[in-house]
Design an enzyme around this catalytic site. Structure first.
Site, short mmCIF file in Angstrom:
data_model
loop_
_atom_site.label_atom_id
_atom_site.label_comp_id
_atom_site.label_asym_id
_atom_site.label_seq_id
_atom_site.Cartn_x
_atom_site.Cartn_y
_atom_site.Cartn_z
N LYS A 12 -20.03 3.95 -23.61
CA LYS A 12 -20.40 2.65 -23.02
C LYS A 12 -21.60 2.04 -23.75
O LYS A 12 -21.70 2.17 -24.96
CB LYS A 12 -20.65 2.83 -21.52
CG LYS A 12 -19.49 3.56 -20.84
CD LYS A 12 -19.47 3.48 -19.36
CE LYS A 12 -18.24 4.24 -18.85
NZ LYS A 12 -18.03 4.18 -17.44
N GLY A 176 -17.67 5.52 -12.94
CA GLY A 176 -19.11 5.25 -12.96
C GLY A 176 -19.88 5.84 -11.80
O GLY A 176 -19.33 6.54 -10.95
P1 13P Z 1 -17.21 8.11 -15.79
O1 13P Z 1 -16.63 9.45 -16.21
O2 13P Z 1 -18.70 8.06 -16.00
O3 13P Z 1 -16.79 7.76 -14.40
O4 13P Z 1 -16.62 7.00 -16.77
C1 13P Z 1 -15.29 7.05 -17.12
C2 13P Z 1 -14.99 5.98 -18.11
O5 13P Z 1 -15.20 4.81 -17.86
C3 13P Z 1 -14.43 6.38 -19.41
O6 13P Z 1 -14.00 5.27 -20.11
#
Ligand code: 13P
Length: 258
Positions: A12, A176
């Site tokens: 991200k 998230g």
């Molecule tokens: P999380 O594992 O932090 O929930 O994020 C998953 C994600 O968006 C992978 O692209």
């Protein structure tokens, strides 16, 4: 031998260039003894890191991907990054339609479709993300939403092009810090629907070959259970994989117990 299992992380808007380089080097070092016939490993860091990340990646150990891509080679698209620019950096893979692109930044299925076609036409491994919102789940229309996102997102893709196509199921409500992971049974059911839809679109052989990954609050506690489900071919992880040592532990626990 068991089917190859996919492990990837999307960093991200978190890691700097140096953080990304350190992460990739450490992850390669920790996992270099694992046969790549057993796993496919990929890391998707931000645009600014692409050149450095691709320089330090060992192609025999992992792929490096971009988190988004513009759908034209060049043009009046301020702020966009084109396929040519990513090829110049050595990028292997392009992720399209992540839930944060769709729901925070307002991208539509039609835009995702243009990007998917452009990525495949430029020979990138193309990872299309789909997933329903909490509200859509509440209405009981998750399966319909997923089918629509797949049919629109993949409109015009040829059977041959599916060789470079991967799909990630990432329910918006599961992603998230505020996300709640999908149960393995729920994830499995949606993956089954995705498989069915892909077979409808591309026929048995191609439809069955496309890897289906689950993402959304994957963690050391649920990774093994998810990985054992029949239709889940990989895990696409955010937070729990951003430390290379933790990511390596998840990978090994899955390989031991699946
Ligand atoms: P999380 O594992 O932090 O929930 O994020 C998953 C994600 O968006 C992978 O692209």
């Amino acid at each position: 031998m068991k089917k190859k299992f996919y492990f990837g992380t999307n960093t991200k808007m978190y890691k700097t260039i140096q953080n990304t380089v350190d992460f990739i080097l450490r992850l390669q070092e920790l996992t270099s003894d694992i046969s790549r016939d057993e796993i496919e490993l990929f890391v998707i860091p931000s645009f600014t890191t692409q050149k450095d990340a691709n320089q330090v990646k060992k192609p025999e150990l992992m792929k490096v991907g971009a988190q988004n891509m513009g759908w034209e080679e060049e043009g009046q698209f301020t702020g966009e990054i084109s396929p040519i620019m990513l090829q110049e950096c050595g990028t292997d893979l392009v992720m399209i339609g992540h839930s944060e692109r769709r729901h925070v930044l307002g991208e539509s299925d039609e835009e995702e479709n243009k990007k998917v076609l452009c990525a495949l036409n430029h020979d990138f491994t193309t990872l299309l993300c789909v997933g329903e919102t909490g509200e859509e789940k509440e209405y009981g229309i998750s399966e319909e939403v997923i089918r629509i996102q797949l049919k629109k997102g993949l409109y015009g893709v040829t059977r041959e092009q599916t060789e470079k196509l991967w799909i990630a199921y990432e329910p918006v409500w599961a992603i998230g810090v505020n996300g709640k992971p999908a149960s393995k049974e729920y994830a499995e059911e949606i993956h089954r629907v995705m498989r069915e839809t892909l077979i409808e679109l591309f026929g048995e052989t191609a439809g069955n070959r496309i890897p289906l990954l689950y993402g959304g609050s994957v963690n050391p506690g649920n990774a093994v259970g998810l990985s054992r489900m029949e239709h889940i071919d990989g895990l696409f992880i955010g937070r729990a994989a951003w430390d290379a040592d933790n990511f390596n532990e998840i990978i090994r626990s899955v390989l031991e117990k699946r």
